[in-house]
Design a protein around this motif. Structure first.
Motif, PDB file in Angstrom:
ATOM      1  N   ARG A 161       0.857  -1.191   0.000  1.00 57.07           N
ATOM      2  CA  ARG A 161       0.000   0.000   0.000  1.00 57.07           C
ATOM      3  C   ARG A 161       0.890   1.237   0.000  1.00 57.07           C
ATOM      4  O   ARG A 161       1.907   1.263   0.677  1.00 57.07           O
ATOM      5  CB  ARG A 161      -0.903   0.018   1.235  1.00 57.07           C
ATOM      6  N   VAL A 162       0.510   2.261  -0.773  1.00 55.73           N
ATOM      7  CA  VAL A 162       1.345   3.458  -0.861  1.00 55.73           C
ATOM      8  C   VAL A 162       0.549   4.691  -0.466  1.00 55.73           C
ATOM      9  O   VAL A 162      -0.687   4.705  -0.509  1.00 55.73           O
ATOM     10  CB  VAL A 162       1.922   3.643  -2.284  1.00 55.73           C
ATOM     11  N   LEU A 163       1.274   5.735  -0.098  1.00 50.87           N
ATOM     12  CA  LEU A 163       0.676   7.005   0.302  1.00 50.87           C
ATOM     13  C   LEU A 163       1.147   8.089  -0.656  1.00 50.87           C
ATOM     14  O   LEU A 163       2.345   8.205  -0.930  1.00 50.87           O
ATOM     15  CB  LEU A 163       1.091   7.356   1.730  1.00 50.87           C
ATOM     16  N   VAL A 164       0.190   8.877  -1.187  1.00 49.75           N
ATOM     17  CA  VAL A 164       0.529   9.955  -2.117  1.00 49.75           C
ATOM     18  C   VAL A 164      -0.147  11.247  -1.671  1.00 49.75           C
ATOM     19  O   VAL A 164      -1.205  11.234  -1.039  1.00 49.75           O
ATOM     20  CB  VAL A 164       0.106   9.618  -3.566  1.00 49.75           C
ATOM     21  N   ASP A 165       0.471  12.369  -2.022  1.00 48.38           N
ATOM     22  CA  ASP A 165      -0.064  13.692  -1.709  1.00 48.38           C
ATOM     23  C   ASP A 165      -1.046  14.096  -2.808  1.00 48.38           C
ATOM     24  O   ASP A 165      -0.674  14.215  -3.977  1.00 48.38           O
ATOM     25  CB  ASP A 165       1.087  14.698  -1.620  1.00 48.38           C
ATOM     26  N   MET A 166      -2.316  14.315  -2.441  1.00 49.60           N
ATOM     27  CA  MET A 166      -3.355  14.650  -3.410  1.00 49.60           C
ATOM     28  C   MET A 166      -3.554  16.153  -3.583  1.00 49.60           C
ATOM     29  O   MET A 166      -4.317  16.579  -4.456  1.00 49.60           O
ATOM     30  CB  MET A 166      -4.686  14.035  -2.961  1.00 49.60           C
ATOM     31  N   THR A 167      -2.881  16.981  -2.794  1.00 47.06           N
ATOM     32  CA  THR A 167      -3.215  18.401  -2.709  1.00 47.06           C
ATOM     33  C   THR A 167      -3.096  19.123  -4.046  1.00 47.06           C
ATOM     34  O   THR A 167      -4.020  19.829  -4.471  1.00 47.06           O
ATOM     35  CB  THR A 167      -2.329  19.089  -1.655  1.00 47.06           C
ATOM     36  N   ASP A 168      -1.963  18.978  -4.736  1.00 49.94           N
ATOM     37  CA  ASP A 168      -1.788  19.675  -6.014  1.00 49.94           C
ATOM     38  C   ASP A 168      -2.762  19.169  -7.072  1.00 49.94           C
ATOM     39  O   ASP A 168      -3.212  19.938  -7.934  1.00 49.94           O
ATOM     40  CB  ASP A 168      -0.351  19.508  -6.513  1.00 49.94           C
ATOM     41  N   TYR A 169      -3.078  17.885  -7.036  1.00 53.36           N
ATOM     42  CA  TYR A 169      -4.056  17.338  -7.982  1.00 53.36           C
ATOM     43  C   TYR A 169      -5.433  17.963  -7.766  1.00 53.36           C
ATOM     44  O   TYR A 169      -6.160  18.244  -8.726  1.00 53.36           O
ATOM     45  CB  TYR A 169      -4.135  15.820  -7.822  1.00 53.36           C
ATOM     46  N   LEU A 170      -5.786  18.207  -6.507  1.00 50.10           N
ATOM     47  CA  LEU A 170      -7.113  18.717  -6.188  1.00 50.10           C
ATOM     48  C   LEU A 170      -7.246  20.214  -6.439  1.00 50.10           C
ATOM     49  O   LEU A 170      -8.277  20.675  -6.949  1.00 50.10           O
ATOM     50  CB  LEU A 170      -7.444  18.413  -4.720  1.00 50.10           C
ATOM     51  N   ILE A 171      -6.221  20.989  -6.078  1.00 50.70           N
ATOM     52  CA  ILE A 171      -6.336  22.449  -6.147  1.00 50.70           C
ATOM     53  C   ILE A 171      -5.901  22.932  -7.525  1.00 50.70           C
ATOM     54  O   ILE A 171      -4.768  23.373  -7.744  1.00 50.70           O
ATOM     55  CB  ILE A 171      -5.524  23.116  -5.021  1.00 50.70           C
ATOM     56  N   ARG A 172      -6.811  22.836  -8.470  1.00 55.10           N
ATOM     57  CA  ARG A 172      -6.594  23.295  -9.844  1.00 55.10           C
ATOM     58  C   ARG A 172      -7.949  23.453 -10.522  1.00 55.10           C
ATOM     59  O   ARG A 172      -8.961  22.907 -10.053  1.00 55.10           O
ATOM     60  CB  ARG A 172      -5.704  22.318 -10.623  1.00 55.10           C
TER      61      ARG A 172
END
Length: 214
Positions: A161-172
């Motif tokens: 299982r991996v963890l990724v940062d979604m913030t830049d994907y969301l704020i656009r």
């Protein structure tokens, strides 16, 4: 003169019912992993998310209050899911036509791992071969390109299982709101945009993420 418009955008990840129709049309892509042993050791998800707020669901989420970042745990690789988006709140102008609940389209995507990256890929189902001949299926697959919507960096990992940062994907501006705003000239201001946690939720069969954009 300074112009400011605020709107909310909602993302959904959910199980794809179309997966049943797609089974057998093409072989799932293989995981390509090329890990550099010289790199620093990747922390576990438990270590990385210490002191973060966890939201269980189809894709578990972790909210880092101090940094203002939203992380997502991915364990479903090469599995088709539906990715939908829409306006969670309207702009209050009939002329512009940005109304609450307005859909922003839907797509089938898969998460694929390539070394330290996780790619969000959309297969091309406009052109496909419904055939028992693997050469025909491969010929059509190779002739029409698929789309890679985003690339994430693996920040932590536990048992596959991996963890990724979604913030830049969301704020656009995925809904292309900015070109429709008038009068004046507008741009997305990330310093005044953020994940909207009251409506970011997890459920057994879907995960919902919402952002407030300015």
């Amino acid at each position: 003169m300074s112009h400011k418009k605020c709107f909310s955008w909602k993302y959904y990840f959910t199980l794809s019912v179309i997966l049943l129709l797609a089974v057998g049309w093409g072989a799932p892509s293989a995981l390509a992993q090329n890990r550099d042993s010289g790199q620093a050791e990747t922390p576990t998800i438990e270590e990385k998310t210490t002191d973060m707020q966890k939201i269980d669901g189809f894709f578990p989420l972790y909210w880092d209050e101090k940094a203002g970042t939203l992380w997502m745990e991915i364990a479903r690789f090469d599995t088709e899911v539906l990715n939908l988006g829409g306006l969670a709140a309207g702009l209050g102008s009939n002329d512009i036509g940005l109304d609450r609940g307005q859909g922003g389209g839907s797509r089938i995507v898969t998460f694929e791992r390539v070394g330290p990256k996780i790619l969000m890929v959309q297969p091309n189902y406009r052109y496909r071969a419904i055939s028992d001949n693997p050469d025909e299926v491969r010929a059509v697959t190779d002739a029409f390109a698929r789309s890679t919507h985003w690339g994430f960096k693996v920040a932590a990992e536990t048992d596959g299982r991996v963890l990724v940062d979604m913030t830049d994907y969301l704020i656009r501006d995925t809904h292309r709101v900015i070109p429709r705003l008038r009068p004046g000239t507008y741009r997305l201001d990330k310093s005044r945009s953020a994940v909207y946690m009251p409506m970011t939720m997890g459920f057994p069969k879907n995960t919902e993420l919402e952002v407030s954009l300015t």
